[in-house]
Design a protein around this motif. Structure first.
Motif, PDB file in Angstrom:
ATOM      1  N   GLN A 127       1.261  -1.205   0.069  1.00 38.32           N
ATOM      2  CA  GLN A 127      -0.097  -0.171  -0.064  1.00 38.32           C
ATOM      3  C   GLN A 127       0.905   1.013  -0.223  1.00 38.32           C
ATOM      4  O   GLN A 127       0.753   2.249  -0.843  1.00 38.32           O
ATOM      5  N   HIS A 128       1.637   1.422   0.548  1.00 35.33           N
ATOM      6  CA  HIS A 128       2.833   2.516   0.441  1.00 35.33           C
ATOM      7  C   HIS A 128       3.918   2.311  -0.232  1.00 35.33           C
ATOM      8  O   HIS A 128       3.429   3.898  -0.925  1.00 35.33           O
ATOM      9  N   LEU A 129       3.568   1.042  -0.907  1.00 38.88           N
ATOM     10  CA  LEU A 129       4.310   1.377  -2.678  1.00 38.88           C
ATOM     11  C   LEU A 129       3.661   1.959  -3.622  1.00 38.88           C
ATOM     12  O   LEU A 129       4.283   2.741  -4.317  1.00 38.88           O
ATOM     13  N   SER A 130       2.929   1.405  -3.775  1.00 38.49           N
ATOM     14  CA  SER A 130       1.493   1.744  -5.141  1.00 38.49           C
ATOM     15  C   SER A 130       1.361   2.827  -4.643  1.00 38.49           C
ATOM     16  O   SER A 130       1.129   3.965  -4.318  1.00 38.49           O
ATOM     17  N   GLY A 131       1.797   3.339  -6.382  1.00 35.70           N
ATOM     18  CA  GLY A 131       1.617   4.738  -6.551  1.00 35.70           C
ATOM     19  C   GLY A 131       2.368   5.312  -6.664  1.00 35.70           C
ATOM     20  O   GLY A 131       3.613   4.898  -8.205  1.00 35.70           O
ATOM     21  N   SER A 132       2.463   6.894  -7.239  1.00 34.04           N
ATOM     22  CA  SER A 132       3.998   7.709  -7.561  1.00 34.04           C
ATOM     23  C   SER A 132       5.421   7.381  -6.662  1.00 34.04           C
ATOM     24  O   SER A 132       6.332   7.791  -7.331  1.00 34.04           O
ATOM     25  N   GLY A 133       5.083   7.111  -5.669  1.00 30.89           N
ATOM     26  CA  GLY A 133       6.195   7.014  -5.003  1.00 30.89           C
ATOM     27  C   GLY A 133       7.228   5.614  -6.272  1.00 30.89           C
ATOM     28  O   GLY A 133       8.527   5.028  -5.785  1.00 30.89           O
ATOM     29  N   LEU A 134       6.587   4.296  -6.328  1.00 30.04           N
ATOM     30  CA  LEU A 134       6.773   3.484  -6.883  1.00 30.04           C
ATOM     31  C   LEU A 134       7.997   3.613  -7.621  1.00 30.04           C
ATOM     32  O   LEU A 134       9.342   3.317  -8.380  1.00 30.04           O
ATOM     33  N   VAL A 135       8.128   4.653  -8.682  1.00 31.57           N
ATOM     34  CA  VAL A 135       8.565   4.963 -10.381  1.00 31.57           C
ATOM     35  C   VAL A 135      10.306   4.933  -8.865  1.00 31.57           C
ATOM     36  O   VAL A 135      11.396   5.183 -10.172  1.00 31.57           O
ATOM     37  N   ARG A 136      10.121   5.950  -8.107  1.00 34.67           N
ATOM     38  CA  ARG A 136      11.951   6.188  -7.038  1.00 34.67           C
ATOM     39  C   ARG A 136      12.447   5.360  -6.603  1.00 34.67           C
ATOM     40  O   ARG A 136      13.277   5.124  -6.831  1.00 34.67           O
TER      41      ARG A 136
ATOM     42  N   ASP B  77      -6.651  -4.712 -16.384  1.00 34.24           N
ATOM     43  CA  ASP B  77      -7.545  -3.414 -16.836  1.00 34.24           C
ATOM     44  C   ASP B  77      -6.758  -3.077 -18.167  1.00 34.24           C
ATOM     45  O   ASP B  77      -6.291  -1.994 -17.878  1.00 34.24           O
ATOM     46  N   THR B  78      -7.479  -3.507 -18.948  1.00 35.56           N
ATOM     47  CA  THR B  78      -6.881  -3.054 -20.583  1.00 35.56           C
ATOM     48  C   THR B  78      -7.451  -1.840 -21.001  1.00 35.56           C
ATOM     49  O   THR B  78      -5.881  -1.206 -21.942  1.00 35.56           O
ATOM     50  N   LYS B  79      -7.650  -1.196 -20.817  1.00 29.06           N
ATOM     51  CA  LYS B  79      -8.076  -0.006 -21.179  1.00 29.06           C
ATOM     52  C   LYS B  79      -7.590   1.191 -20.852  1.00 29.06           C
ATOM     53  O   LYS B  79      -7.250   1.837 -21.240  1.00 29.06           O
ATOM     54  N   LEU B  80      -7.454   0.759 -19.433  1.00 34.34           N
ATOM     55  CA  LEU B  80      -6.671   1.960 -18.260  1.00 34.34           C
ATOM     56  C   LEU B  80      -5.373   2.227 -18.610  1.00 34.34           C
ATOM     57  O   LEU B  80      -3.986   2.915 -19.554  1.00 34.34           O
ATOM     58  N   ILE B  81      -4.471  -0.169 -19.508  1.00 29.65           N
ATOM     59  CA  ILE B  81      -2.947   0.481 -19.946  1.00 29.65           C
ATOM     60  C   ILE B  81      -3.137   0.665 -21.245  1.00 29.65           C
ATOM     61  O   ILE B  81      -1.595   1.223 -21.649  1.00 29.65           O
ATOM     62  N   SER B  82      -3.858   0.775 -22.666  1.00 32.13           N
ATOM     63  CA  SER B  82      -3.914   1.013 -23.077  1.00 32.13           C
ATOM     64  C   SER B  82      -4.090   2.855 -23.249  1.00 32.13           C
ATOM     65  O   SER B  82      -3.408   3.414 -24.099  1.00 32.13           O
ATOM     66  N   LYS B  83      -4.565   3.428 -22.522  1.00 33.91           N
ATOM     67  CA  LYS B  83      -4.608   4.556 -22.659  1.00 33.91           C
ATOM     68  C   LYS B  83      -3.456   5.512 -21.928  1.00 33.91           C
ATOM     69  O   LYS B  83      -3.171   6.152 -22.516  1.00 33.91           O
ATOM     70  N   ILE B  84      -2.605   4.533 -21.044  1.00 33.54           N
ATOM     71  CA  ILE B  84      -1.610   5.638 -20.216  1.00 33.54           C
ATOM     72  C   ILE B  84      -0.205   4.960 -20.643  1.00 33.54           C
ATOM     73  O   ILE B  84       0.167   5.489 -21.049  1.00 33.54           O
TER      74      ILE B  84
ATOM     75  N   ILE C 153      -0.943   2.199  -9.407  1.00 37.66           N
ATOM     76  CA  ILE C 153       0.896   2.370  -9.925  1.00 37.66           C
ATOM     77  C   ILE C 153       0.662   2.695 -11.343  1.00 37.66           C
ATOM     78  O   ILE C 153       1.316   3.520 -11.322  1.00 37.66           O
ATOM     79  N   ILE C 154      -0.418   2.460 -11.900  1.00 35.82           N
ATOM     80  CA  ILE C 154       0.084   2.865 -13.435  1.00 35.82           C
ATOM     81  C   ILE C 154      -0.036   4.203 -13.583  1.00 35.82           C
ATOM     82  O   ILE C 154       0.477   4.733 -14.012  1.00 35.82           O
ATOM     83  N   LYS C 155      -1.507   4.915 -12.570  1.00 37.21           N
ATOM     84  CA  LYS C 155      -1.447   6.756 -12.705  1.00 37.21           C
ATOM     85  C   LYS C 155      -0.063   6.648 -12.198  1.00 37.21           C
ATOM     86  O   LYS C 155      -0.096   7.483 -13.097  1.00 37.21           O
ATOM     87  N   GLY C 156       0.457   6.591 -11.507  1.00 34.69           N
ATOM     88  CA  GLY C 156       1.582   6.919 -10.622  1.00 34.69           C
ATOM     89  C   GLY C 156       2.489   7.429 -11.537  1.00 34.69           C
ATOM     90  O   GLY C 156       3.388   7.951 -11.415  1.00 34.69           O
ATOM     91  N   ILE C 157       2.921   6.499 -12.675  1.00 35.75           N
ATOM     92  CA  ILE C 157       3.927   5.576 -14.311  1.00 35.75           C
ATOM     93  C   ILE C 157       3.994   6.639 -15.045  1.00 35.75           C
ATOM     94  O   ILE C 157       4.486   6.701 -16.013  1.00 35.75           O
TER      95      ILE C 157
END
Length: 636
Positions: free
Chosen positions: A307-316, A372-379, A342-346
């Motif tokens: 939960q802590h790592l999921s999000g924009s922090g995972l990029v680092r 969620d292939t729609k979200l992956i395709s979108k980003i 995670i997907i939105k964070g990257i």
């Protein structure tokens, strides 16, 4: 009768506001003697000189010497105050002058060494205090960079008792890292030994963690393990002798020293939780500690880390080997909400992640697991398409495309990469297995109600996904339009890709239609166009004075075309009819002979019959040699 004097005409009263008095009195103002009219000239507050020299006669405009005298007096007063406030103020001034001389680029080496030696002599005995100074610490850094080894050893000796205090100082930290870069093996060992008992506390500091990470990267495997061991248990912090052991995995350390697993888990939680909350996520030693923590953590503790790592922090995190594995575990075991974060964070970092050796494996995992292939395709797919031509030529950038075309192929992914993809968290895996057994073999399904939101009482963490692998690949590769763009790029860059060490593999997978024929039959026309593009390059005449090698004679391209002849009958027939038929005698020497001989090696009888009549005489005369089975495998 005398005329009466005229009365003055009264001015008509203006409109009154409700509740206003007929004759309102003006409010009394503090300092009522101030005139009502405001002067147009701006008010000037009395200056410092006026306050300091109150009671003295005003200086005339022409009295310039008196003004200079006052400025000199003020400057002397400031200097005197600084001398009282700063212990080494005079020394700092002298060092600053020497620094300006020694840091000039075009200075002679002898002159710089002279200035450096002079500065170090002045600093002797005061180096720990100077190292913490905002100004003088830079002088000391320059001296350490350009001084002799004996002088550097003297500085190290003087700093040794003060390392722990200097590591936490904002200015001294740069000096310490520079000292470590130039330290001998013995000095590095002494420094790492001095950190014993302080590793956990320093990792919780933004400044101190930089030095711990620097020492961790410079240290040997044994020294790295010594730094890590302090994060495992309080006993290992207190007793230095326990740290010196060969076991590298935390599970083995617990077994060897007979430590209590609950105590280790409690201690590591107290160490790692503040680090995660403060966002100190860039360091490889933290990534390694988190990976070891997940091997012993229970389901709830592992869920907190994810939960802590999921999000924009995972990029680092994903730029290191262990960080990449953490990212893979978060994707595999995260619930729908966490995967979405995670997907939105990257987002916006996809291109940089794809070019990274370790980060690209997290993208591969997302494409292989998330439903969620729609979200992956979108980003993700959208950003990959934006820089498609550069990525397919890059060693790491091509990995997401190869995973979609031919998943988990050992030819494209190293054993270490495939191991990373197969990792799982023991406590969550065991929980999933017990749930599967209790439900009679039915897999635990992911809660997708409310866009993946889960209640606090139940944790839905799944390894893998529900959707069929082929269906997911088709949605991401074909339905998203990525495959069409990929074929267009391959047609445009066919020559460059075939000659490229990494691009040739994209050419082969696209030309054959991918594993399980994923590009067929939707894109058959596009694939035929791509085959024509490759054949048109092979049709070019062989020239001795050509600027670049012919596509059939180049090392990489000849082997790729040979594999296409063996495994893609549609391409092989086109190549034979348009490029090789009647011209095989020209290509029986060099790398091109491998392409020609492939027509006799193929398992497709129709292709073999096409070429047999022309090639068999060349084989009988000895001009064309068919490779032995072992040679064939080696060349491929």
């Amino acid at each position: 009768m005398a005329a009466k004097p005229e009365k003055k005409r009264k001015r008509a009263p203006g409109p009154k506001s409700e509740g206003a008095k007929s004759n309102p009195k003006k409010p009394k103002v503090f300092g009522s003697n101030i005139p009502n009219k405001v002067s147009k000239k701006p008010f000037k507050s009395p200056g410092k000189e006026h306050l300091q020299h109150a009671g003295k006669p005003k200086v005339q405009k022409g009295d310039v010497d008196d003004k200079k005298l006052r400025r000199l007096q003020a400057k002397e007063l400031t200097e005197a105050r600084k001398k009282k406030r700063k212990k080494h103020y005079t020394l700092e001034q002298e060092l600053a002058l020497l620094w300006e001389k020694m840091r000039v680029r075009d200075i002679k080496k002898e002159d710089r060494s002279k200035h450096v030696s002079e500065a170090l002599k002045k600093m002797k005995g005061k180096i720990p205090e100077i190292a913490s100074s905002h100004v003088s610490s830079r002088v000391l850094q320059t001296c350490v960079k350009h001084c002799t080894q004996d002088e550097r050893n003297a500085v190290f000796t003087e700093l040794r008792p003060h390392f722990i205090a200097l590591i936490s100082n904002t200015y001294a930290v740069h000096l310490v890292t520079k000292m470590l870069d130039n330290a001998s093996k013995k000095q590095l060992a002494e420094f790492i030994s001095s950190l014993h008992g302080h590793v956990a506390s320093l990792l919780r500091q933004m400044v101190g963690s930089l030095v711990i990470e620097h020492a961790y990267n410079l240290g040997s495997a044994t020294q790295k393990q010594a730094l890590l061991m302090e994060l495992y248990s309080p006993e290992l912090q207190l007793f230095k002798d326990l740290v010196t052991m060969k076991e590298t995995r935390l599970v083995d350390v617990i077994s060897k020293l007979q430590l209590q697993k609950s105590s280790v888990l409690r201690h590591m939680t107290s160490v790692l939780q503040p680090i995660l909350e403060k966002g100190i996520l860039d360091h490889s030693i933290v990534h390694r500690a988190l990976m070891e923590y997940l091997t012993v953590a229970d389901e709830s503790s592992a869920a907190d880390v994810i939960q802590h790592l999921s999000g924009s922090g995972l990029v680092r995190v994903i730029h290191t080997k262990d960080g990449s594995r953490l990212g893979v575990l978060c994707v595999k075991h995260g619930n729908a909400k966490e995967r979405k974060k995670i997907i939105k964070g990257i987002k916006g970092h996809i291109d940089k992640i794809a070019h990274d050796r370790f980060g690209s494996m997290v993208l591969v995992c997302i494409l292989s697991v998330v439903d969620d292939t729609k979200l992956i395709s979108k980003i993700i797919i959208k950003e990959l398409r934006g820089n498609l031509k550069e990525l397919i030529l890059d060693q790491n950038g091509r990995r997401p495309f190869l995973q979609l075309l031919h998943p988990n192929c050992p030819q494209y992914f190293s054993p270490d990469d495939l191991t990373s993809m197969s990792l799982s968290i023991p406590s969550i895996r065991n929980k999933a297995e017990s749930d599967t057994n209790s439900k009679g073999g039915e897999a635990v399904e992911e809660d997708r109600s409310g866009e993946g939101e889960t209640s606090d009482t139940s944790i839905h963490l799944n390894e893998g996904s529900k959707k069929d692998s082929f269906t997911r690949r088709q949605e991401l590769l074909v339905n998203s339009g990525l495959a069409e763009k990929l074929i267009d790029a391959c047609c445009e860059m066919a020559g460059e890709l075939l000659r490229s060490k990494f691009g040739k593999e994209i050419v082969y997978e696209v030309a054959t239609g991918g594993a399980d024929g994923i590009l067929h039959p939707t894109l058959d026309e596009k694939l035929a166009t791509f085959h024509e593009a490759i054949v048109s390059l092979a049709m070019q005449p062989k020239l001795d004075d050509a600027e670049e090698e012919h596509i059939l004679e180049h090392f990489h391209s000849s082997r790729t075309i040979r594999k296409l002849v063996l495994n893609c009958p549609a391409f092989a027939s086109t190549l034979w009819e348009k490029a090789l038929k009647g011209k095989c005698a020209t290509w029986v020497k060099g790398h091109s002979s491998k392409v020609v001989s492939a027509f006799l090696e193929t398992s497709n009888s129709m292709i073999k019959e096409l070429a047999k009549e022309e090639l068999q005489p060349l084989v009988d005369s000895g001009h064309l040699r068919l490779p032995v089975a072992g040679d064939s495998i080696k060349n491929d």
